[in-house]
Structures are given as structure tokens and as C-alpha cells.
Design a protein around this motif. Structure first.
Motif, short mmCIF file in Angstrom:
data_model
loop_
_atom_site.label_atom_id
_atom_site.label_comp_id
_atom_site.label_asym_id
_atom_site.label_seq_id
_atom_site.Cartn_x
_atom_site.Cartn_y
_atom_site.Cartn_z
N PRO A 1 -73.75 25.33 33.28
CA PRO A 1 -74.99 25.44 32.50
C PRO A 1 -76.42 25.56 33.06
O PRO A 1 -77.26 26.02 32.40
CB PRO A 1 -74.63 24.03 31.80
CG PRO A 1 -73.36 23.75 31.80
CD PRO A 1 -73.01 24.05 33.40
N THR A 2 -76.58 25.04 34.27
CA THR A 2 -77.82 25.04 34.97
C THR A 2 -78.22 26.45 35.17
O THR A 2 -79.46 26.73 35.04
CB THR A 2 -77.73 24.10 36.06
OG1 THR A 2 -77.09 24.66 37.04
CG2 THR A 2 -77.67 22.62 35.69
N THR A 3 -77.28 27.20 35.67
CA THR A 3 -77.60 28.56 36.00
C THR A 3 -76.90 29.74 34.80
O THR A 3 -77.40 30.89 34.90
CB THR A 3 -77.05 28.78 37.28
OG1 THR A 3 -75.74 28.76 37.27
CG2 THR A 3 -77.70 28.13 38.31
N THR B 1 -55.84 24.72 32.00
CA THR B 1 -57.20 23.90 32.17
C THR B 1 -57.51 23.64 31.19
O THR B 1 -58.22 24.64 30.27
CB THR B 1 -57.85 24.27 33.20
OG1 THR B 1 -57.23 24.57 34.65
CG2 THR B 1 -58.98 23.26 33.72
N ARG B 2 -58.31 22.52 30.67
CA ARG B 2 -58.94 22.17 29.51
C ARG B 2 -60.16 21.06 29.93
O ARG B 2 -59.55 20.17 30.83
CB ARG B 2 -58.40 21.61 28.51
CG ARG B 2 -58.84 21.50 27.33
CD ARG B 2 -58.12 20.93 25.93
NE ARG B 2 -57.01 21.47 25.74
CZ ARG B 2 -56.82 22.52 25.00
NH1 ARG B 2 -57.87 22.86 24.08
NH2 ARG B 2 -55.72 23.19 24.50
N PHE B 3 -61.30 21.55 29.88
CA PHE B 3 -62.38 20.45 30.04
C PHE B 3 -63.49 20.64 29.23
O PHE B 3 -63.60 21.52 28.16
CB PHE B 3 -62.79 20.67 31.56
CG PHE B 3 -63.58 21.84 31.99
CD1 PHE B 3 -64.95 22.33 31.90
CD2 PHE B 3 -62.54 22.87 32.39
CE1 PHE B 3 -65.31 23.77 32.09
CE2 PHE B 3 -63.13 24.21 32.67
CZ PHE B 3 -64.40 24.56 32.61
N LYS B 4 -64.40 19.78 29.21
CA LYS B 4 -65.71 19.89 28.30
C LYS B 4 -66.89 20.07 29.14
O LYS B 4 -67.13 19.85 30.18
CB LYS B 4 -65.79 18.57 27.62
CG LYS B 4 -64.53 18.19 26.58
CD LYS B 4 -64.80 16.90 26.18
CE LYS B 4 -63.68 16.68 25.18
NZ LYS B 4 -63.79 15.04 24.47
N GLU B 5 -67.92 20.89 28.32
CA GLU B 5 -69.21 21.19 29.23
C GLU B 5 -70.16 20.41 28.02
O GLU B 5 -70.08 20.63 26.51
CB GLU B 5 -69.43 22.56 28.82
CG GLU B 5 -68.97 23.29 30.07
CD GLU B 5 -68.99 24.76 30.28
OE1 GLU B 5 -68.64 25.33 31.27
OE2 GLU B 5 -69.55 25.20 29.32
N TYR B 6 -71.50 20.15 28.48
CA TYR B 6 -72.35 19.57 27.48
C TYR B 6 -73.90 19.86 27.84
O TYR B 6 -74.02 20.30 28.91
CB TYR B 6 -72.44 17.88 27.66
CG TYR B 6 -71.26 17.16 27.59
CD1 TYR B 6 -71.05 16.68 26.36
CD2 TYR B 6 -70.10 16.86 28.69
CE1 TYR B 6 -69.78 16.12 26.06
CE2 TYR B 6 -69.10 16.29 28.34
CZ TYR B 6 -68.98 15.79 27.23
OH TYR B 6 -67.72 15.17 27.03
N VAL B 7 -74.45 20.46 26.77
CA VAL B 7 -75.89 21.28 26.90
C VAL B 7 -76.71 20.45 25.73
O VAL B 7 -76.37 20.26 24.69
CB VAL B 7 -75.67 22.67 26.53
CG1 VAL B 7 -76.85 23.34 26.53
CG2 VAL B 7 -74.73 23.28 27.35
N PRO B 8 -77.85 19.92 26.54
CA PRO B 8 -78.64 19.44 25.39
C PRO B 8 -79.52 20.41 24.59
O PRO B 8 -79.61 21.45 24.79
CB PRO B 8 -79.92 18.74 26.50
CG PRO B 8 -79.71 19.75 27.86
CD PRO B 8 -78.27 20.21 27.90
N ILE B 9 -79.79 19.95 23.19
CA ILE B 9 -80.33 20.69 22.19
C ILE B 9 -81.91 20.96 22.66
O ILE B 9 -82.56 22.07 22.81
CB ILE B 9 -80.54 20.05 20.88
CG1 ILE B 9 -78.89 19.81 20.48
CG2 ILE B 9 -80.90 20.92 19.86
CD1 ILE B 9 -78.01 21.08 20.58
N VAL B 10 -82.55 20.02 23.26
CA VAL B 10 -83.92 20.00 23.74
C VAL B 10 -83.91 19.56 25.10
O VAL B 10 -83.61 18.70 25.57
CB VAL B 10 -84.92 18.97 22.82
CG1 VAL B 10 -86.28 19.05 23.23
CG2 VAL B 10 -84.68 19.12 21.34
N THR B 11 -84.38 20.47 25.93
CA THR B 11 -84.50 20.35 27.38
C THR B 11 -85.59 19.57 27.74
O THR B 11 -85.39 18.97 28.76
CB THR B 11 -84.71 21.74 28.03
OG1 THR B 11 -85.87 22.44 27.63
CG2 THR B 11 -83.43 22.62 27.68
#
Length: 499
Positions: free
Chosen positions: A98-100, A441-451
Motif C-alpha cells: 500500500p505504501t507504493t 492464500t488469504r490475508f488483510k490489508e489496511y489503508v488509512p482514510i486520512v493520511t
């Protein structure tokens, strides 16, 4: 002649004396292994070498065969022989960073730790050939079992990218633990050199260093040997001999009277304490996070291809693996190897779904002998049904055989490859689970709404501070650190990244 005479006189002087004692010390354990990261499979790599620190303690006994020149030794020893094996893995699996906002290789680190508590019987010989030199050598053979402790724990940690977590919302998870399977008797041979420090006529202190070579694998399922460098000390009591009485101490001389005046002590009051710098509060607005579940899937191609004018299954679809141990979890994480195991995938799913029916449609390329096309298409379909039904013990009533001269949606026959693809058997079913993709494979990603996140800070006595710093962490893992100085600001801005 001089050496022989010295050994004989030393043997006569020391006599045939037995001894008992205790010993203990430190172990530097060297593990050499090929333990599979996934039990029973080497596709994901193996744990190899690793070192760890242990200890040992035991009861000893010696019997003089030729005085101190040659003694038979025996011991019962408890030894803690831990193991920590670390192995990185990169199986070409990519995840979204998510960072890139790009897919990058997922790099993981596997750690295998064990705590082996062995009780061993040790037999050997010990020799101190020269009375003038307080040094001895010792050779031994040992055999023991891990009857005190034989457990292990295996973990997996995401090394890169930093922002990806496992489904347990952590970068580390446990993949296995419990009793070690296949532990047996461990055999070894060793050699040591030590010194003799007399503490009296019957008591000796013997520091010793040695090396033990493991002769066999600790477990039967994989190769795992342990060799050790030891450093310890033995305290032993020797039977026989008289304790010499210590010489009498000389009388203590009379003490002179001390006429020195007592010192003058000046008491200085403690300085007043400096008031502390205190951060009274740190406040901010709630942080909103969007959660995304990511899966790695491999769709099944429901076609089985045949050679021209042939109804014989190609060898690439045939496997002899035991169906009792088949599991989709153990399939390679590649599309083509999964496709070639299609019969076992569908057969296992039909066994798990007793009401499911598989429709098997045989076809030709439309160019094969027109008099034999219908029969050829049927024999191709029956070859597929026979393979699945016999291998998975399924009744033929759960299969519907159909034939067509050419596929309903044929591949273009302008090219040779298109003609080859039309010589096939097509699989379909009203039960979608039979032909569903293979999920690995199953995993989770998290992204902030406000950076950007803002913290408001309130402090007492800020002018007395020399420097301040702020650490942002999650579950003891440091995410970011801020340094400023000397005054603490009223607001601090923190950039939030995906995790």
C-alpha cells in the motif's frame, strides 16, 4: 626407560582409588539439519544450520585401572540442548504494497525453536600419564533420550514489505508447535582435556573443555544432528588417603591502642528538587482504517485435451499419489501444476459433495474421420469418467456423458493450435463448488482514510526541557519517531501509511 619408570612410580604412589563427583557447565550447541519448513514437503525450503547455548549437569564416577594413568569413567548427565534455526523464504509470491501501490515480492522468515532436555549415559576412559603435569585427557561415548523435554515451536514472520500483515493482524504468526515427531536415541562420541586442582588429600576440582560429535539424526523424519563444544567443571571425591592436618596458625600480636581523634563530618543539605517537565495530555481525533481482504486464487480450466484420433489420457494428467493424503493446500502455487491435478481436485470435491453431478462432454476437432467422430468423442469422455470414478471410488451414476462433433464454442481452426485445442473433453456442473478456483492464500490489508494525523500536546514546565521525542508504535512495534528540541510543540503531524 625414564618415561616408563615415571609412569610405574606414579601408578604405585596413587594406588587403585575410585572416585565419585558432580559436574556441570556450559554447552555451545551446533545444529546441522535439513528439517522441512512444511512437514513432508521440500518445496518451501528446509531449516539448515544454527547455534544455541545450553547447559549440562550430572553425577560422575571413576574407577582406577592403572592409578591415574588410566581410569574407567561413567556418568549420568542431564543436558539442555536447545535449537534455534532461522531460514528466509521467497517463493515468488507477490502482494500489494500500500505504501507504493504496487505489487512486490513477499519475503518471509521462518524460525524453528526447540527445547531438548536429554538424559544420557556416558562411558569412557580418562588418563593423566605424568604426575608432574596436572593435566588429563578423556574420551567418551554417550547415548541418551529427550525424556525431560522434546517440544518445538515454529513461527513465520513477514520481513518485506513492512506494511503487510498476516490475517491475525500481526507480522508474526505461529505455524506449528507441540511434541517433536520421530525423536529417538541420540548417540555421540567426545574428547576432552582438563586440569586437576587439589583441594585436599581426597578432594579435587577439575576444569574441563571438550567437543562432542553427534553420530546420528535426532529424528527419523528428517536429518538433524547436534554437535557441541562444552566448558565445565567437576568436583570429585576420591576414596582412600589421609587428610593432612593444616599447620597451626601463629599467635596474633597484641594490638596497640588507637589514639587518632575521630574525623569531623560536615553535613551539606540536599539541593531543592528541580520541578519535572511533564506532558499532561496528548489528544487527537479517531483514526479511520479501511480493511481489505486479499486472496490468491487459481482458476480451473475445465478442458482435458487429447491427441489426434486418440482417446487415451495423456500422461501429464495421470498421477499415482495416494488419494488419502491429497489436499488442495499442498498443491504447488502455480497455475499449470494445479491444472494437471484437476482430476484429483474434482474427485475430492465430488467426494465432499455427495449430491453433485459432473457433466462430461466429449468432442472432436471436426476434421477427424467422420465415421468415427461420435465414437471417438464418447471414448474420450468415458476415459475421463473412468479415471475420476475409479481413483476416487465414485459411482458412475454421478456422471453424465455427452458428445458433440465439435465444441459449442470452438477455438479458431485457422491455426494448428486451435485444431489441437478442439480435441478435448469439456467439464461442467450445476454445483459451482466442483469447478471453483483453488484458493491458496488469504490475508488483510489496511489503508488509512486520512493520511495526515494531528496530535495536540499539553505540557508543564516546558522551558526546563533539554530535548523531547515522540514514538508512534503499534503492539510494541515502532512505526515512527520524532525528535525536536528543546521546546515541545503544541501540535505534531504524523503521516499514516497503509499496513
Amino acid at each position: 626407560m625414564l618415561v616408563t619408570a615415571g609412569i610405574l612410580s606414579w601408578t604405585q604412589a596413587s594406588a587403585q582409588r575410585s572416585s565419585i563427583g558432580v559436574k556441570g557447565g556450559y554447552l555451545h550447541v551446533m545444529n546441522t539439519s535439513t528439517i522441512s519448513i512444511i512437514p513432508g514437503s521440500t518445496d518451501c525450503g528446509t531449516f539448515r544450520d544454527g547455534t544455541s547455548a545450553g547447559l549440562f549437569a550430572g553425577l560422575t564416577g571413576e574407577y582406577a585401572l592403572l592409578g591415574d594413568v588410566l581410569e574407567a569413567t561413567a556418568a549420568i548427565v542431564y543436558s539442555l540442548r536447545p535449537a534455534t534455526l532461522v531460514e528466509p523464504s521467497n517463493d515468488n509470491f507477490e502482494v500489494l504494497d500500500p505504501t507504493t501501490n504496487s505489487y512486490v515480492p513477499l519475503q518471509r522468515e521462518h524460525t524453528f525453536t526447540s527445547s531438548l532436555g536429554y538424559v544420557a549415559v556416558e562411558l569412557g576412559l580418562r588418563s593423566r600419564p605424568f604426575a608432574e603435569i596436572p593435566v588429563y585427557i578423556r574420551a567418551s561415548f554417550d547415548a541418551g533420550n529427550a525424556i525431560v523435554d522434546g517440544t518445538y515451536s515454529q513461527t513465520e514472520r513477514i520481513v518485506s514489505p513492512e506494511s503487510v500483515l498476516f490475517p491475525n493482524d500481526r507480522k508474526t504468526r505461529t505455524t506449528g508447535s507441540g511434541e517433536i515427531v520421530g525423536l529417538g536415541t541420540a548417540y555421540g562420541v567426545g574428547g576432552a582435556i582438563g586440569g586437576v586442582l587439589p583441594l585436599g588429600a581426597n578432594l579435587e576440582l577439575c576444569p574441563e573443555v571438550g567437543y562432542r560429535l553427534g553420530l546420528n539424526s535426532l529424528i527419523s523424519t528428517d536429518s538433524w544432528k547436534q554437535s557441541m563444544i562444552s566448558g565445565g567443571i567437576q568436583l570429585r571425591y576420591r576414596f582412600g588417603g589421609d587428610e593432612a592436618e593444616p599447620p597451626a596458625l601463629p599467635p596474633e600480636p597484641p594490638r596497640e591502642r588507637d589514639t587518632t581523634p575521630p574525623p569531623i563530618v560536615t553535613i551539606t543539605p540536599d539541593p531543592l528538587p528541580v520541578p519535572p517537565v511533564v506532558i499532561t495530555s496528548v489528544s487527537t481525533t479517531p483514526l479511520e482504517i479501511r480493511e481489505t481482504v486479499v486472496t490468491q486464487t487459481y482458476p480451473l480450466l475445465p478442458y482435458v485435451f487429447f491427441d489426434s484420433a486418440s482417446a487415451t489420457l495423456p500422461n501429464k494428467y495421470v498421477t499415482t499419489e495416494n488419494t488419502a493424503t491429497f489436499s488442495e493446500v499442498n498443491l504447488p502455487k502455480k497455475t499449470l501444476p494445479i491444472y494437471y491435478r484437476m482430476f484429483d481436485i474434482i474427485g475430492k470435491r465430488m467426494a465432499d459433495n455427495p449430491s453433485a453431478v459432473l457433466i462430461v462432454t466429449g468432442t472432436t476437432d471436426g476434421r477427424e474421420d467422420i465415421r468415427q467422430r461420435d465414437d471417438l468423442a464418447r471414448r474420450r469422455a468415458e476415459a475421463v469418467v473412468d479415471r475420476i470414478a475409479q481413483r476416487w471410488n465414485l459411482p458412475r451414476s454421478r456422471f453424465v456423458i455427452r458428445t458433440v462433433d465439435k465444441p459449442t464454442f470452438p477455438t479458431s481452426d485457422r491455426y494448428l493450435e486451435g485444431i489441437e485445442e478442439n480435441r478435448r473433453v469439456e467439464l461442467s456442473s450445476a454445483t459451482s463448488a466442483l469447478l471453483a478456483p483453488v484458493v491458496h492464500t488469504r490475508f488483510k490489508e489496511y489503508v488509512p482514510i486520512v493520511t495526515e494525523h494531528t496530535f495536540s500536546v499539553s505540557t508543564e514546565n516546558p522551558a526546563l526541557a533539554n530535548q523531547w521525542d515522540m514514538v508512534v508504535s503499534r503492539e510494541a512495534q515502532e512505526l515512527d519517531r520524532f525528535w525536536r528540541g528543546p521546546l515541545c510543540p503544541l501540535t505534531i503531524k504524523f503521516l499514516c501509511f497503509s499496513a
